[in-house]
Design a protein around this motif. Sequence first.
Motif, mmCIF file in Angstrom:
data_model
loop_
_atom_site.group_PDB
_atom_site.id
_atom_site.type_symbol
_atom_site.label_atom_id
_atom_site.label_comp_id
_atom_site.label_asym_id
_atom_site.label_seq_id
_atom_site.Cartn_x
_atom_site.Cartn_y
_atom_site.Cartn_z
ATOM 1 N N SER A 287 0.825 -1.211 0.000
ATOM 2 C CA SER A 287 0.000 0.000 0.000
ATOM 3 C C SER A 287 0.856 1.257 0.000
ATOM 4 N N ALA A 288 1.980 1.208 0.734
ATOM 5 C CA ALA A 288 2.886 2.360 0.778
ATOM 6 C C ALA A 288 3.516 2.614 -0.588
ATOM 7 N N ILE A 289 3.882 1.536 -1.285
ATOM 8 C CA ILE A 289 4.441 1.691 -2.627
ATOM 9 C C ILE A 289 3.408 2.344 -3.543
ATOM 10 N N GLY A 290 2.165 1.873 -3.463
ATOM 11 C CA GLY A 290 1.116 2.439 -4.301
ATOM 12 C C GLY A 290 0.813 3.883 -3.968
ATOM 13 N N LEU A 291 0.805 4.194 -2.674
ATOM 14 C CA LEU A 291 0.497 5.556 -2.242
ATOM 15 C C LEU A 291 1.569 6.538 -2.691
ATOM 16 N N PHE A 292 2.802 6.314 -2.270
ATOM 17 C CA PHE A 292 3.860 7.277 -2.543
ATOM 18 C C PHE A 292 4.326 7.203 -3.997
ATOM 19 N N GLY A 293 4.328 5.991 -4.565
ATOM 20 C CA GLY A 293 4.730 5.858 -5.960
ATOM 21 C C GLY A 293 3.794 6.582 -6.899
ATOM 22 N N SER A 294 2.481 6.429 -6.698
ATOM 23 C CA SER A 294 1.512 7.116 -7.553
ATOM 24 C C SER A 294 1.578 8.617 -7.356
ATOM 25 N N GLY A 385 -6.473 12.157 0.874
ATOM 26 C CA GLY A 385 -6.033 10.775 0.771
ATOM 27 C C GLY A 385 -4.690 10.532 1.414
ATOM 28 N N PHE A 386 -3.727 11.408 1.134
ATOM 29 C CA PHE A 386 -2.389 11.252 1.700
ATOM 30 C C PHE A 386 -2.421 11.441 3.211
ATOM 31 N N ALA A 387 -3.192 12.423 3.692
ATOM 32 C CA ALA A 387 -3.260 12.712 5.125
ATOM 33 C C ALA A 387 -3.843 11.544 5.907
ATOM 34 N N LEU A 388 -4.827 10.865 5.337
ATOM 35 C CA LEU A 388 -5.449 9.743 6.029
ATOM 36 C C LEU A 388 -4.645 8.460 5.897
ATOM 37 N N ALA A 389 -4.145 8.183 4.695
ATOM 38 C CA ALA A 389 -3.538 6.879 4.432
ATOM 39 C C ALA A 389 -2.103 6.768 4.926
ATOM 40 N N PHE A 390 -1.298 7.820 4.751
ATOM 41 C CA PHE A 390 0.132 7.696 5.033
ATOM 42 C C PHE A 390 0.430 7.343 6.499
ATOM 43 N N PRO A 391 -0.076 8.106 7.486
ATOM 44 C CA PRO A 391 0.217 7.720 8.878
ATOM 45 C C PRO A 391 -0.419 6.389 9.251
ATOM 46 N N SER A 392 -1.584 6.083 8.701
ATOM 47 C CA SER A 392 -2.265 4.833 9.030
ATOM 48 C C SER A 392 -1.499 3.631 8.492
ATOM 49 N N ILE A 393 -0.949 3.751 7.287
ATOM 50 C CA ILE A 393 -0.138 2.665 6.724
ATOM 51 C C ILE A 393 1.089 2.418 7.587
ATOM 52 N N ASN A 394 1.718 3.485 8.061
ATOM 53 C CA ASN A 394 2.900 3.329 8.911
ATOM 54 C C ASN A 394 2.556 2.656 10.230
ATOM 55 N N VAL A 395 1.377 2.964 10.776
ATOM 56 C CA VAL A 395 0.939 2.315 12.012
ATOM 57 C C VAL A 395 0.679 0.829 11.773
ATOM 58 N N LEU A 459 -1.496 5.627 -15.358
ATOM 59 C CA LEU A 459 -0.734 4.692 -14.525
ATOM 60 C C LEU A 459 -0.808 5.082 -13.057
ATOM 61 N N SER A 460 -0.713 6.379 -12.741
ATOM 62 C CA SER A 460 -0.824 6.821 -11.350
ATOM 63 C C SER A 460 -2.157 6.385 -10.750
ATOM 64 N N ALA A 461 -3.232 6.569 -11.515
ATOM 65 C CA ALA A 461 -4.552 6.154 -11.037
ATOM 66 C C ALA A 461 -4.610 4.643 -10.854
ATOM 67 N N ALA A 462 -4.047 3.895 -11.806
ATOM 68 C CA ALA A 462 -4.072 2.435 -11.734
ATOM 69 C C ALA A 462 -3.282 1.916 -10.531
ATOM 70 N N VAL A 463 -2.131 2.531 -10.259
ATOM 71 C CA VAL A 463 -1.306 2.113 -9.119
ATOM 72 C C VAL A 463 -2.041 2.375 -7.807
ATOM 73 N N ALA A 464 -2.698 3.537 -7.686
ATOM 74 C CA ALA A 464 -3.452 3.850 -6.473
ATOM 75 C C ALA A 464 -4.614 2.881 -6.285
ATOM 76 N N ILE A 465 -5.318 2.566 -7.356
ATOM 77 C CA ILE A 465 -6.447 1.630 -7.267
ATOM 78 C C ILE A 465 -5.955 0.229 -6.904
ATOM 79 N N ALA A 466 -4.813 -0.177 -7.462
ATOM 80 C CA ALA A 466 -4.229 -1.468 -7.107
ATOM 81 C C ALA A 466 -3.875 -1.518 -5.630
ATOM 82 N N ALA A 467 -3.323 -0.422 -5.105
ATOM 83 C CA ALA A 467 -3.007 -0.354 -3.674
ATOM 84 C C ALA A 467 -4.279 -0.467 -2.833
ATOM 85 N N LEU A 468 -5.364 0.149 -3.300
ATOM 86 C CA LEU A 468 -6.651 0.060 -2.601
ATOM 87 C C LEU A 468 -7.137 -1.389 -2.560
ATOM 88 N N LEU A 469 -7.020 -2.098 -3.668
ATOM 89 C CA LEU A 469 -7.450 -3.495 -3.717
ATOM 90 C C LEU A 469 -6.605 -4.370 -2.791
#
Length: 481
Positions: A287-294, A385-395, A459-469
């Motif tokens: 998920s972190a790869i998808g978040l920051f990579g996208s 999206g970044f504000a909610l997902a990034f710290p939560s992924i790290n936790v 591709l950015s959208a696809a990577v984010a959606i893949a991370a969501l899945l």
Amino acid sequence: MTSPSTLARSAEQLHAAVRWTRAQWLLLMVVCTVLALDGLDVSMVGVALPSIGHELHLGTDSLQWIVSAYVLGYGSLLLLGGRLADLLGRRRIFLIALTVFAAASLLGGLVDDPTLLIATRFVKGLAAAFTAPTGFSIITTNFAEGRERNKALSIFTTFGASGFSLGLVVGGLMTSLSWRWTFLVSVPIAVAVVLLGLRFIPRDKPSAHNSGHDIWGAVTLALGMLGLVYTLVSAPEKGWGSVATIAGFAISAAVLATFAVIENRVKHPLIRFGILREGWVARANLSAIGLFGSYLSFQFILTMFLQSVLGWSPLGMALALLPTGLLVASSAPFADRFIDKFGAPKLILTGLTALGLGYVLFLRVGTSPNYVLDILPSVILLGIGFALAFPSINVQATAGIRDSEQGLAAGLIQTSTQVGAALVLAVTTAIVSGSHADGSAGTVSAAAMLDQYRPGLVLSAAVAIAALLVAASPARRRRTP
């Protein structure tokens, strides 16, 4: 009427506050400033990319290395950095690495050779790979566990997010003078922090217990990822079926396979692969790869599109993206409360959904966009999206992991974030460069340039959606021993 328990908690909070001496505050400001400087550097240089490309005659494939070199250097040695700091002394490693960072910033602002410029970015990433984990451990060893340490770490992470968002505006201002100032502005700040660090970072002794350090693991990881990214970026020009491209992939795969062999045999590996089967670790890292990579890929393309195609000024582009950074920075102090109330998994799913929706909405942008209607909605969704997902992924990356491997799990998520982002950016650049010949806004129409960039946006959208899945997939049940 205030209950005795409430009064007791208030007294405890007051007591915790007054325990922070002037020296502790100054120590915290030293390490926090360095983390902010890391974030500042990444976002400032991102804003300056079109100006760098224009002056040094660099195409999209070369410009991405200015970003990728930093995150590859950072990600490849991050796991080793914290361990060497324990072995050789945190204060010593922190100040040496920061001095190297300052020297590389100075050199980067003065050179005209693109290869040397990219090399300075890689060196700065290597330096950050030591300052970031060392700064974290300086805090954990100088602030008492509990409320005092939690407050210090909250301030520490807030500085990092604020540095990234502030860097957009500072980068716009500096680039309006010259792109070189996006490198040089870090120099006096880093030098000042080195001098303050000499005074306010307590001396510590190297660890008497040699826990081992996996030098060859770090070297093979760095070389393997560098080779893979280089092969991806150069493939459109050399041909995907060319001998050079096939050999590049084969050699990179062999080096990374060597890394895997080393990690399975060395006594103190950088990564114990078995940890990926525990808890949320694997899903959190993907998920972190998808978040920051996208996000990094989207910002790279958006910067090129707004400045090179639409002719926006660097400051105008920075201000256009500022709401994203402000949302991330303003929410950082409250992230722990959100996680406690709603739970990290729900916030990850909500954040990745907002991120993916932001990318999808941006796909409707044309060559004459209205900022409020066409761009701002995506900017706000990305910030949420970044504000909610990034710290939560790290936790979640460390949830359910035994205490003895908390450091490994924390380092692994940071490495995945950086190295994965470089890989996604490389794929994005390969797709954009391969759509048709690179050109400048003066020789190629805005519509043609937008068509060239659009596959990267998809591709950015696809990577984010893949991370969501991945994040939404059912958790594997852990087998009881």
